[in-house]
Design an enzyme around this catalytic site. Structure first.
Site, PDB file in Angstrom:
ATOM      1  N   HIS A 126      -4.970   1.652   7.176  1.00 30.94           N
ATOM      2  CA  HIS A 126      -3.613   2.215   7.218  1.00 30.94           C
ATOM      3  C   HIS A 126      -3.474   3.346   6.188  1.00 30.94           C
ATOM      4  O   HIS A 126      -2.935   4.418   6.491  1.00 30.94           O
ATOM      5  CB  HIS A 126      -2.602   1.090   6.945  1.00 30.94           C
ATOM      6  N   GLU A 127      -3.987   3.104   4.959  1.00 28.63           N
ATOM      7  CA  GLU A 127      -3.837   4.119   3.910  1.00 28.63           C
ATOM      8  C   GLU A 127      -4.751   5.325   4.154  1.00 28.63           C
ATOM      9  O   GLU A 127      -4.334   6.470   3.929  1.00 28.63           O
ATOM     10  CB  GLU A 127      -4.080   3.520   2.514  1.00 28.63           C
TER      11      GLU A 127
ATOM     12  N   GLN B 277       3.111   9.914   0.916  1.00 24.45           N
ATOM     13  CA  GLN B 277       4.374   9.198   1.163  1.00 24.45           C
ATOM     14  C   GLN B 277       5.380   9.397   0.033  1.00 24.45           C
ATOM     15  O   GLN B 277       6.530   8.979   0.147  1.00 24.45           O
ATOM     16  CB  GLN B 277       4.112   7.698   1.307  1.00 24.45           C
TER      17      GLN B 277
ATOM     18  N   CYS C 157       5.327   0.126   7.958  1.00 24.48           N
ATOM     19  CA  CYS C 157       5.026   1.229   7.051  1.00 24.48           C
ATOM     20  C   CYS C 157       6.286   1.586   6.275  1.00 24.48           C
ATOM     21  O   CYS C 157       7.375   1.641   6.857  1.00 24.48           O
ATOM     22  CB  CYS C 157       4.567   2.424   7.882  1.00 24.48           C
ATOM     23  N   LEU C 158       6.143   1.840   4.979  1.00 21.78           N
ATOM     24  CA  LEU C 158       7.309   2.198   4.153  1.00 21.78           C
ATOM     25  C   LEU C 158       7.987   3.470   4.649  1.00 21.78           C
ATOM     26  O   LEU C 158       9.179   3.666   4.408  1.00 21.78           O
ATOM     27  CB  LEU C 158       6.890   2.368   2.687  1.00 21.78           C
TER      28      LEU C 158
ATOM     29  N   GLY D 178       0.846  -1.185   0.000  1.00 16.81           N
ATOM     30  CA  GLY D 178       0.000   0.000   0.000  1.00 16.81           C
ATOM     31  C   GLY D 178       0.885   1.239   0.000  1.00 16.81           C
ATOM     32  O   GLY D 178       1.982   1.206   0.571  1.00 16.81           O
TER      33      GLY D 178
ATOM     34  N   HIS E 177      -3.095   7.475   6.588  1.00 13.95           N
ATOM     35  CA  HIS E 177      -2.054   8.293   5.944  1.00 13.95           C
ATOM     36  C   HIS E 177      -2.664   9.561   5.354  1.00 13.95           C
ATOM     37  O   HIS E 177      -2.145  10.658   5.525  1.00 13.95           O
ATOM     38  CB  HIS E 177      -1.379   7.537   4.797  1.00 13.95           C
TER      39      HIS E 177
END
Ligand SMILES: [Zn+2]
Length: 184
Positions: free
Chosen positions: A149-150, A65, A107-108, A60, A153
């Site tokens: 999660h997204e 990001q 998370c990235l 994702g 963000h």
């Protein structure tokens, strides 16, 4: 896919791999702006986001990001295995959530940090695709978690807002040390 060579051929079809913005950049902690224009530029950005996500080994990725403060995210929980699981989330809204599940989450933008996060186990999302068409989908387990999660963000929230203050402070201390050592 390799990073496009600066100053090379102007091949507008080539994917642009964006670097992932890391925790500490304020763009990750500000709510994003809704998308109102559905044009080729948006569709190119969506493709670039998928490629950037795969390059970073993610399932994702939210637009902020990669430093773009727009209400847009991409998800592929199958990681390239099933094309039907490639989801484009434009202006997403969570319309239903139920159940509870506690799983390790990463998370990235916080590489190498993973913590248990309790979230709903079934989530229904309403969003537009890259052409502006509205869609609705219920997801379980990993997909439910990716939806939440997204959307977090895009609301300017990171998964560490769901862990204890003690664990969060410890994590922030480690990150500050990595920053001082030039490794973040
Ligand atoms: Zn993330």
């Amino acid at each position: 896919m390799a990073r496009p060579t600066p100053g090379g051929n102007d091949d507008s079809k080539a994917s642009m791999i964006y670097p992932i913005v890391l925790y500490g950049d304020p763009v990750l902690e500000r709510p994003t702006e809704p998308i109102t224009v559905f044009d080729d530029q948006l569709r190119k950005l969506v493709e670039d986001m998928f490629e950037s996500m795969y390059e970073a080994k993610g399932v994702g990725l939210a637009a902020n990001q990669i430093g773009i403060p727009k209400r847009l995210a991409v998800i592929d929980t199958s990681f390239k295995e099933k094309p039907e699981e490639r989801l484009v989330l434009v202006n997403p809204q969570v319309i239903h959530r139920e159940g509870k599940s506690k799983q390790k989450e990463g998370c990235l933008s916080l590489p190498d940090f993973r913590e248990d996060v309790t979230r709903a186990s079934r989530v229904t999302l309403r969003a537009q695709d890259e052409f502006g068409n509205w869609w609705e989908k219920a997801g379980d387990d990993l997909l439910a978690r990716a939806f939440l999660h997204e959307v977090d963000h895009l609301d300017g929230k990171l998964f560490i807002s769901h862990i204890s203050a003690l664990k969060r402070d410890l994590m922030k201390r480690k990150i500050r040390k990595l920053m001082r050592d030039g490794q973040w």
